[in-house]
Design a protein around this motif. Sequence first.
Motif, PDB file in Angstrom:
ATOM      1  N   GLN A 149      -9.150   4.299   0.533  1.00  0.00           N
ATOM      2  CA  GLN A 149     -10.032   5.397   0.434  1.00  0.00           C
ATOM      3  C   GLN A 149     -10.813   5.541   0.913  1.00  0.00           C
ATOM      4  OE1 GLN A 149     -11.421   4.385  -4.021  1.00  0.00           O
ATOM      5  NE2 GLN A 149     -11.477   6.583  -4.911  1.00  0.00           N
ATOM      6  N   GLY A 150     -11.290   5.229   1.587  1.00  0.00           N
ATOM      7  CA  GLY A 150     -12.722   6.714   2.177  1.00  0.00           C
ATOM      8  C   GLY A 150     -11.656   7.343   2.809  1.00  0.00           C
ATOM      9  N   LEU A 151     -10.693   6.748   4.120  1.00  0.00           N
ATOM     10  CA  LEU A 151     -10.191   7.349   5.239  1.00  0.00           C
ATOM     11  C   LEU A 151      -8.802   8.015   4.353  1.00  0.00           C
ATOM     12  CD1 LEU A 151      -9.374   3.609   7.359  1.00  0.00           C
ATOM     13  CD2 LEU A 151     -11.004   5.983   7.848  1.00  0.00           C
ATOM     14  N   THR A 152      -8.907   8.216   3.736  1.00  0.00           N
ATOM     15  CA  THR A 152      -8.192   8.817   3.267  1.00  0.00           C
ATOM     16  C   THR A 152      -8.050  10.606   3.222  1.00  0.00           C
ATOM     17  OG1 THR A 152      -8.416   9.197   1.317  1.00  0.00           O
ATOM     18  CG2 THR A 152      -6.743   8.048   1.545  1.00  0.00           C
ATOM     19  N   ALA A 153      -9.751  10.259   3.272  1.00  0.00           N
ATOM     20  CA  ALA A 153     -10.882  11.907   3.475  1.00  0.00           C
ATOM     21  C   ALA A 153     -10.692  12.993   3.031  1.00  0.00           C
ATOM     22  CB  ALA A 153     -10.564  12.166   5.083  1.00  0.00           C
ATOM     23  N   ARG A 225      -2.330  14.333   9.124  1.00  0.00           N
ATOM     24  CA  ARG A 225      -1.032  14.122   8.717  1.00  0.00           C
ATOM     25  C   ARG A 225      -0.789  12.592   8.248  1.00  0.00           C
ATOM     26  NH1 ARG A 225       2.100  15.935  12.840  1.00  0.00           N
ATOM     27  NH2 ARG A 225       2.211  13.928  14.320  1.00  0.00           N
ATOM     28  N   SER A 226      -1.425  12.083   9.234  1.00  0.00           N
ATOM     29  CA  SER A 226      -1.868  10.587   8.861  1.00  0.00           C
ATOM     30  C   SER A 226      -2.842   9.978   7.400  1.00  0.00           C
ATOM     31  CB  SER A 226      -2.956  10.209   9.987  1.00  0.00           C
ATOM     32  OG  SER A 226      -2.632   9.705  11.272  1.00  0.00           O
ATOM     33  N   CYS A 227      -3.897  11.164   7.352  1.00  0.00           N
ATOM     34  CA  CYS A 227      -4.249  11.316   6.339  1.00  0.00           C
ATOM     35  C   CYS A 227      -3.995  11.658   5.220  1.00  0.00           C
ATOM     36  CB  CYS A 227      -5.606  12.771   6.130  1.00  0.00           C
ATOM     37  SG  CYS A 227      -7.072  12.246   7.072  1.00  0.00           S
ATOM     38  N   GLN A 228      -2.224  12.304   5.289  1.00  0.00           N
ATOM     39  CA  GLN A 228      -0.659  11.842   4.315  1.00  0.00           C
ATOM     40  C   GLN A 228      -1.113  11.269   3.794  1.00  0.00           C
ATOM     41  OE1 GLN A 228       0.949  15.766   5.325  1.00  0.00           O
ATOM     42  NE2 GLN A 228      -0.285  17.565   4.363  1.00  0.00           N
ATOM     43  N   LEU A 229      -0.326  10.484   4.616  1.00  0.00           N
ATOM     44  CA  LEU A 229       0.820   8.229   4.433  1.00  0.00           C
ATOM     45  C   LEU A 229      -0.661   8.463   4.115  1.00  0.00           C
ATOM     46  CD1 LEU A 229       2.152   8.654   8.215  1.00  0.00           C
ATOM     47  CD2 LEU A 229       2.924   9.270   6.135  1.00  0.00           C
ATOM     48  N   LEU A 230      -1.841   7.950   4.454  1.00  0.00           N
ATOM     49  CA  LEU A 230      -3.039   7.160   3.729  1.00  0.00           C
ATOM     50  C   LEU A 230      -2.486   7.701   2.224  1.00  0.00           C
ATOM     51  CD1 LEU A 230      -5.633   7.314   6.725  1.00  0.00           C
ATOM     52  CD2 LEU A 230      -3.689   5.386   5.857  1.00  0.00           C
ATOM     53  N   GLN A 231      -2.831   8.523   2.057  1.00  0.00           N
ATOM     54  CA  GLN A 231      -3.104   9.267   0.689  1.00  0.00           C
ATOM     55  C   GLN A 231      -1.981   8.677  -0.280  1.00  0.00           C
ATOM     56  OE1 GLN A 231      -6.012  10.800  -0.617  1.00  0.00           O
ATOM     57  NE2 GLN A 231      -4.254  10.769  -2.380  1.00  0.00           N
ATOM     58  N   GLN A 232      -0.555   8.990   0.814  1.00  0.00           N
ATOM     59  CA  GLN A 232       1.205   9.138   0.123  1.00  0.00           C
ATOM     60  C   GLN A 232       0.368   6.747  -0.875  1.00  0.00           C
ATOM     61  OE1 GLN A 232       4.162   9.581   1.996  1.00  0.00           O
ATOM     62  NE2 GLN A 232       3.887  11.583   1.111  1.00  0.00           N
ATOM     63  N   SER A 233      -0.027   6.338   0.503  1.00  0.00           N
ATOM     64  CA  SER A 233      -0.140   4.725   0.748  1.00  0.00           C
ATOM     65  C   SER A 233      -1.195   4.075  -0.879  1.00  0.00           C
ATOM     66  CB  SER A 233      -0.906   4.062   1.534  1.00  0.00           C
ATOM     67  OG  SER A 233       0.704   4.082   2.545  1.00  0.00           O
ATOM     68  N   LEU A 234      -2.566   5.200  -0.768  1.00  0.00           N
ATOM     69  CA  LEU A 234      -3.230   5.038  -1.558  1.00  0.00           C
ATOM     70  C   LEU A 234      -3.075   4.699  -3.235  1.00  0.00           C
ATOM     71  CD1 LEU A 234      -6.489   4.420  -2.626  1.00  0.00           C
ATOM     72  CD2 LEU A 234      -6.962   6.581  -2.121  1.00  0.00           C
ATOM     73  N   GLU A 235      -2.249   5.587  -2.897  1.00  0.00           N
ATOM     74  CA  GLU A 235      -1.199   6.813  -4.360  1.00  0.00           C
ATOM     75  C   GLU A 235      -0.282   5.854  -5.074  1.00  0.00           C
ATOM     76  OE1 GLU A 235       0.892  10.234  -4.224  1.00  0.00           O
ATOM     77  OE2 GLU A 235      -1.455  11.458  -4.287  1.00  0.00           O
ATOM     78  N   GLN A 237      -1.374   2.702  -4.201  1.00  0.00           N
ATOM     79  CA  GLN A 237      -1.844   1.467  -4.963  1.00  0.00           C
ATOM     80  C   GLN A 237      -2.231   1.249  -6.188  1.00  0.00           C
ATOM     81  OE1 GLN A 237      -6.084   0.751  -3.183  1.00  0.00           O
ATOM     82  NE2 GLN A 237      -4.526  -0.746  -1.733  1.00  0.00           N
ATOM     83  N   GLN A 238      -2.976   2.879  -6.240  1.00  0.00           N
ATOM     84  CA  GLN A 238      -3.485   2.717  -7.594  1.00  0.00           C
ATOM     85  C   GLN A 238      -2.843   2.306  -8.516  1.00  0.00           C
ATOM     86  OE1 GLN A 238      -6.501   3.380  -8.166  1.00  0.00           O
ATOM     87  NE2 GLN A 238      -6.809   3.574  -5.627  1.00  0.00           N
ATOM     88  N   GLN A 239      -1.736   3.035  -8.441  1.00  0.00           N
ATOM     89  CA  GLN A 239      -0.764   2.408  -9.188  1.00  0.00           C
ATOM     90  C   GLN A 239      -0.790   0.431  -9.859  1.00  0.00           C
ATOM     91  OE1 GLN A 239       3.461   4.367  -7.800  1.00  0.00           O
ATOM     92  NE2 GLN A 239       2.288   6.743  -8.284  1.00  0.00           N
ATOM     93  N   GLN A 240      -0.032   0.255  -8.341  1.00  0.00           N
ATOM     94  CA  GLN A 240       0.445  -1.062  -8.917  1.00  0.00           C
ATOM     95  C   GLN A 240      -1.345  -1.708  -9.459  1.00  0.00           C
ATOM     96  OE1 GLN A 240       3.194  -2.938  -8.505  1.00  0.00           O
ATOM     97  NE2 GLN A 240       3.870   0.202  -7.931  1.00  0.00           N
ATOM     98  N   LEU A 241      -2.457  -1.620  -8.579  1.00  0.00           N
ATOM     99  CA  LEU A 241      -3.127  -1.806  -9.868  1.00  0.00           C
ATOM    100  C   LEU A 241      -3.491  -1.208 -10.882  1.00  0.00           C
ATOM    101  CD1 LEU A 241      -5.874  -1.016  -6.557  1.00  0.00           C
ATOM    102  CD2 LEU A 241      -5.563  -3.212  -7.315  1.00  0.00           C
ATOM    103  N   ALA A 242      -3.331  -0.404 -11.287  1.00  0.00           N
ATOM    104  CA  ALA A 242      -3.466  -0.279 -12.353  1.00  0.00           C
ATOM    105  C   ALA A 242      -2.292  -1.024 -13.590  1.00  0.00           C
ATOM    106  CB  ALA A 242      -2.822   1.473 -12.754  1.00  0.00           C
TER     107      ALA A 242
END
Length: 455
Positions: A149-153, A225-235, A237-242
């Motif tokens: 979450q922090g690395l998505t900046a 660009r890396s932050c965009q990819l991490l943001q997709q991964s975070l989104e 992950q959040q869906q699966q955690l919900a």
Amino acid sequence: MPVSPEANILNQNLQQAVLTALMASNKPNVLLALSGGLDSMVLLHLLASLRQKAGFCLKIAHVHHGLQAQADDWAAFCQAQADALQLDFQLCRVQLADPARNIEQQARTLRYQALAGLLTPDTVLMTAHHADDQMETVLLALKRGSGLQGLTAIAAQKPFAGTQLLRPLLAFSRTELEQYAKVQQLAFVTDPSNQDDSFDRNFLRQHVLPLLQQRFPTISQTTARSCQLLQQSLEYQQQQLAIGLTPVLRHDQLDLTRLAQLANPARDLLLRHFLNRYDLTPSAEQTREFVQCFLLSETDAQPQLQWGDWQLRRFDGLLYLLDLKAQQQAAEKPAEGAWLAPERLLNWQHWQFLWHSDATKAPDATWSSMPLAVPLAEQIRLTTGQLNQRFKPADSAHSKALKDWCKQWKVPPWRRGSMPFIIARQQNTVIAVPGFASHCTAAQAQSWLHYKADV
């Protein structure tokens, strides 16, 4: 002066980025947070040039922190830019509670609070963060040891204050914005505090980023660009955690027994996901402390942790978070009872009530309802405390003191004193405890109490 092909391409790319963000938001109004610096002046110029083409209404807001001697001059500069473009302008003055401590964080929090107060559901907020800001934020997150979450900046877009916050310039470096400003001959202000490298972000900006960009010229863009990819991964992950959180909840509270049965990393990720509801982001050390106190301790233990303004406690296998500020305010101003007026909404404590003759008149599906065997002509009042009062629920053969019912209903001890109940004036008896029981069945109802707990 002729414009180079490269400048034309940059202009087109910047305009397209802003247009894409606007189309995705699908909102008719834009509020631009204008500091008067290079970045926000570039975004102002882009938005002003696109107004007619994209058909949106543009407004400007400037937050006056009062931290610099030039603060009044900057506010006047922003006002002049708005006047020149015939745009609505809002000046928001904020004051730091403690200018000697964590200035950057305090200023950021106050800034966004002020901007949130200007927004409506049909207005998006835009800020001019760019790729260099993104890289600085990533490096600061690495310094703190942040996770995904922090690395998505900095997010290019996110929900904010009932609408959206957009940052359309995240893919562009400061150098590119400087090139655009030079071609467009844009004026802007300079904050001298940006030269103070005692601030971590300024240190990175002055001493670290130039070295990285000299060796790797496109590192700002590739980091974005890396932050965009991490943001997709975070989104994802959040869906699966919900989805995964539902089985470890009981009455919308975290069931610590069920959580303890999970293996890592699911256990710790679900814990953090739940705590994010309270804007808590525990560190790895805090997470280990939580596990030791709440998941590995004896079931009859009464562990407590305090994180910021929240106190974490366990009761009946569930996790409870107590707002310490709210508790202090309640202690300073003890609750008074309140009379319920027929068919009138009452906001009381952290509850909402509506006393009505019709069982179907709850404001919406999030409300609950209970029957009352008293007509609307009767007088009834809400109160708290007095746990020695007796009460007989409709489904019980006996009456007991409220304190005994609290134990049976497994109400946490710290909540019992503030638990609302209703007394009918004529009988001077408890007739209902919202959220738990009524003195009558639906068939015996002469009126209905609709209620909702805000927290």
